[in-house]
Design a protein around this motif. Sequence first.
Motif, PDB file in Angstrom:
ATOM      1  N   PHE A   1     -14.159   0.216  -1.908  1.00 64.20           N
ATOM      2  CA  PHE A   1     -14.594   1.214  -0.940  1.00 64.20           C
ATOM      3  C   PHE A   1     -13.361   2.010  -0.516  1.00 64.20           C
ATOM      4  CE2 PHE A   1     -15.438   1.158   3.932  1.00 64.20           C
ATOM      5  CZ  PHE A   1     -15.567   2.531   3.963  1.00 64.20           C
ATOM      6  N   ILE A   2     -13.295   3.274  -0.918  1.00 64.20           N
ATOM      7  CA  ILE A   2     -12.113   4.094  -0.642  1.00 64.20           C
ATOM      8  C   ILE A   2     -12.532   5.490  -0.174  1.00 64.20           C
ATOM      9  CG2 ILE A   2     -10.704   2.879  -2.347  1.00 64.20           C
ATOM     10  CD1 ILE A   2     -11.082   5.266  -4.217  1.00 64.20           C
ATOM     11  N   PHE A   3     -11.633   6.131   0.567  1.00 62.73           N
ATOM     12  CA  PHE A   3     -11.782   7.564   0.822  1.00 62.73           C
ATOM     13  C   PHE A   3     -10.403   8.190   0.870  1.00 62.73           C
ATOM     14  CE2 PHE A   3     -11.790   5.969   5.293  1.00 62.73           C
ATOM     15  CZ  PHE A   3     -10.744   6.708   5.817  1.00 62.73           C
ATOM     16  N   GLU A   4     -10.364   9.468   0.525  1.00 63.37           N
ATOM     17  CA  GLU A   4      -9.129  10.254   0.591  1.00 63.37           C
ATOM     18  C   GLU A   4      -9.468  11.604   1.192  1.00 63.37           C
ATOM     19  OE1 GLU A   4      -5.279  11.353  -2.186  1.00 63.37           O
ATOM     20  OE2 GLU A   4      -7.234  11.126  -3.155  1.00 63.37           O
ATOM     21  N   ILE A   5      -8.604  12.071   2.075  1.00 63.66           N
ATOM     22  CA  ILE A   5      -8.793  13.364   2.732  1.00 63.66           C
ATOM     23  C   ILE A   5      -7.528  14.184   2.515  1.00 63.66           C
ATOM     24  CG2 ILE A   5      -9.292  14.552   4.895  1.00 63.66           C
ATOM     25  CD1 ILE A   5     -10.436  11.857   5.918  1.00 63.66           C
ATOM     26  N   ASN A   6      -7.682  15.377   1.953  1.00 63.62           N
ATOM     27  CA  ASN A   6      -6.554  16.275   1.703  1.00 63.62           C
ATOM     28  C   ASN A   6      -6.647  17.486   2.610  1.00 63.62           C
ATOM     29  OD1 ASN A   6      -7.515  15.597  -1.574  1.00 63.62           O
ATOM     30  ND2 ASN A   6      -5.706  14.669  -0.663  1.00 63.62           N
ATOM     31  N   GLY A   7      -5.529  17.837   3.231  1.00 65.66           N
ATOM     32  CA  GLY A   7      -5.476  18.992   4.111  1.00 65.66           C
ATOM     33  C   GLY A   7      -4.286  19.874   3.811  1.00 65.66           C
ATOM     34  N   SER A   8      -4.132  20.924   4.598  1.00 67.37           N
ATOM     35  CA  SER A   8      -3.066  21.897   4.360  1.00 67.37           C
ATOM     36  C   SER A   8      -1.681  21.341   4.652  1.00 67.37           C
ATOM     37  CB  SER A   8      -3.317  23.147   5.216  1.00 67.37           C
ATOM     38  OG  SER A   8      -3.361  22.805   6.599  1.00 67.37           O
ATOM     39  N   ARG A   9      -1.595  20.282   5.466  1.00 66.63           N
ATOM     40  CA  ARG A   9      -0.295  19.714   5.821  1.00 66.63           C
ATOM     41  C   ARG A   9      -0.061  18.324   5.252  1.00 66.63           C
ATOM     42  NH1 ARG A   9       0.438  21.099  12.300  1.00 66.63           N
ATOM     43  NH2 ARG A   9       0.449  23.378  12.111  1.00 66.63           N
ATOM     44  N   GLY A  10      -1.124  17.695   4.741  1.00 68.05           N
ATOM     45  CA  GLY A  10      -0.937  16.340   4.241  1.00 68.05           C
ATOM     46  C   GLY A  10      -2.251  15.699   3.853  1.00 68.05           C
ATOM     47  N   SER A  11      -2.202  14.390   3.662  1.00 68.78           N
ATOM     48  CA  SER A  11      -3.369  13.644   3.212  1.00 68.78           C
ATOM     49  C   SER A  11      -3.363  12.245   3.816  1.00 68.78           C
ATOM     50  CB  SER A  11      -3.369  13.502   1.682  1.00 68.78           C
ATOM     51  OG  SER A  11      -3.346  14.752   1.034  1.00 68.78           O
TER      52      SER A  11
ATOM     53  N   TYR B   1      -0.423   7.578   3.980  1.00 66.00           N
ATOM     54  CA  TYR B   1      -0.270   8.875   4.640  1.00 66.00           C
ATOM     55  C   TYR B   1       0.768   9.702   3.891  1.00 66.00           C
ATOM     56  CZ  TYR B   1       1.513  12.172   8.187  1.00 66.00           C
ATOM     57  OH  TYR B   1       1.941  13.288   8.853  1.00 66.00           O
ATOM     58  N   PHE B   2       0.423  10.958   3.638  1.00 66.20           N
ATOM     59  CA  PHE B   2       1.334  11.897   2.969  1.00 66.20           C
ATOM     60  C   PHE B   2       1.495  13.131   3.835  1.00 66.20           C
ATOM     61  CE2 PHE B   2       1.557  15.845   0.486  1.00 66.20           C
ATOM     62  CZ  PHE B   2       2.781  15.674  -0.146  1.00 66.20           C
ATOM     63  N   SER B   3       2.735  13.623   3.939  1.00 71.33           N
ATOM     64  CA  SER B   3       3.004  14.836   4.712  1.00 71.33           C
ATOM     65  C   SER B   3       3.834  15.814   3.890  1.00 71.33           C
ATOM     66  CB  SER B   3       3.750  14.494   6.002  1.00 71.33           C
ATOM     67  OG  SER B   3       4.109  15.687   6.692  1.00 71.33           O
TER      68      SER B   3
ATOM     69  N   TYR C   1       3.232   9.629  -0.838  1.00 71.66           N
ATOM     70  CA  TYR C   1       2.425   8.746   0.005  1.00 71.66           C
ATOM     71  C   TYR C   1       3.281   7.593   0.509  1.00 71.66           C
ATOM     72  CZ  TYR C   1      -2.479  10.250  -0.296  1.00 71.66           C
ATOM     73  OH  TYR C   1      -3.674  10.904  -0.142  1.00 71.66           O
ATOM     74  N   ARG C   2       3.154   7.265   1.773  1.00 69.68           N
ATOM     75  CA  ARG C   2       3.765   6.052   2.316  1.00 69.68           C
ATOM     76  C   ARG C   2       2.683   5.202   2.955  1.00 69.68           C
ATOM     77  NH1 ARG C   2       4.895   6.639   7.925  1.00 69.68           N
ATOM     78  NH2 ARG C   2       4.849   8.796   8.676  1.00 69.68           N
ATOM     79  N   THR C   3       2.931   3.913   3.009  1.00 70.69           N
ATOM     80  CA  THR C   3       1.937   2.972   3.508  1.00 70.69           C
ATOM     81  C   THR C   3       2.272   2.557   4.936  1.00 70.69           C
ATOM     82  OG1 THR C   3       1.500   2.134   1.288  1.00 70.69           O
ATOM     83  CG2 THR C   3       0.836   0.739   3.137  1.00 70.69           C
TER      84      THR C   3
END
Length: 385
Positions: free
Chosen positions: A267-277, A290-292, A302-304
């Motif tokens: 069960f996973i989800f990923e959200i991508n935005g203009s500044r990060g994910s 989290y990615f910035s 990505y860092r955990t």
Amino acid sequence: METLGVAMIGYKFMGKVHSRAYRDAIVLFEPKTSPELRVICGRDESGVRDAADRYGWPEYSTNWEEVVRRDDIQIVDISVPGDIHRPIALAAAQQGKHILCEKPLANSLSDAQEMAQAVEAAGVVNMVSFNYRRVPAVVLARELIEAGEIGEIYHWRACWLSDWATSPYIPITWRFQRERAGSGSLGDLGSHLIDLAHYLIGPIEKAIGLTETFIKERPLLPTECKPGVTTGSVNVDDGALFLARFENGAIGSFEATRVAGGSRERFIFEINGSRGSVYFDFERLNELRYFSWREHARTQGYRTIFVGQSEHPYGRRWWPPGLGIGYDASFVHTVYDFLNGVAENKSPSPDFREAVGVQAVLEAVGHSIEEERWVKVSDVLNGTQ
């Protein structure tokens, strides 16, 4: 502090999970109200009697109608298959009981709307157990999104891959029967993904999807076999896919299946935005990735984040940092927030009305499959679809 009597309707898997959640919420979280577990209810007397002994309920019953009328019951927890959510909820609301209901709220949009209207008219606290909203890493993802850390949302992608129904020798139970479950993987697993999308991104505007039933015949349970008839037809989906456009302009993909070999509960989800994910994987539920874009290119990626500090959502109530929590914790958090809602006479999110929104998306996907076109959720809600 007033003591409120709790009745559990349902005693199998969810009955077990909810029973434990009440006890842990009382011991670990000290809610603002004082719940007392009084009676657990089920159709099979032998089974519910054993459950009462094992889960710590002082009484058991085989008659939910009598239970919801009892003066010593103020809270009704509905943890049974979807086909009987509606009559129990309507009866409980009429008696002025506060209600915690398992998901999806109902097997149809019309039933869900009737249930929402009933609890609102009765003025009772109500909540639906979309428990994954209360995984601390998921709550942290929402906090990052609300703080603008990933900027404008572009993409949502989510999947729930399970394999428990892959074998054709798994017998037909209520989960394979549309009249009891409403749908298969779409409603069972997909409803959680839809609720999380609403929680993290916002309302869905329209959807288009497809489903498939790969194993169309399954063995009947021994008690349901007749002379010469040992198998039955499956009338729900094994797998479902759909695309969606959100009201805020983001686009999304959803996948749910119960026949993905090797995936116990992926069960996973990923959200991508203009500044990060942000990225969440339930198999590593104490972590959020989290990615910035604002980090230096040499160390960018990505860092955990280990979500287990006292500063994290619900963190102060659990164990010392680093020890982690498990599947059951999200139900403890759900029960805790529900009990506090009862104390404050305020329905926690998601309430029945929000769950109607999830049901509307499920029905929009259903119509889109039948008609092979995009369907607007507003058309389903307005009855113009």
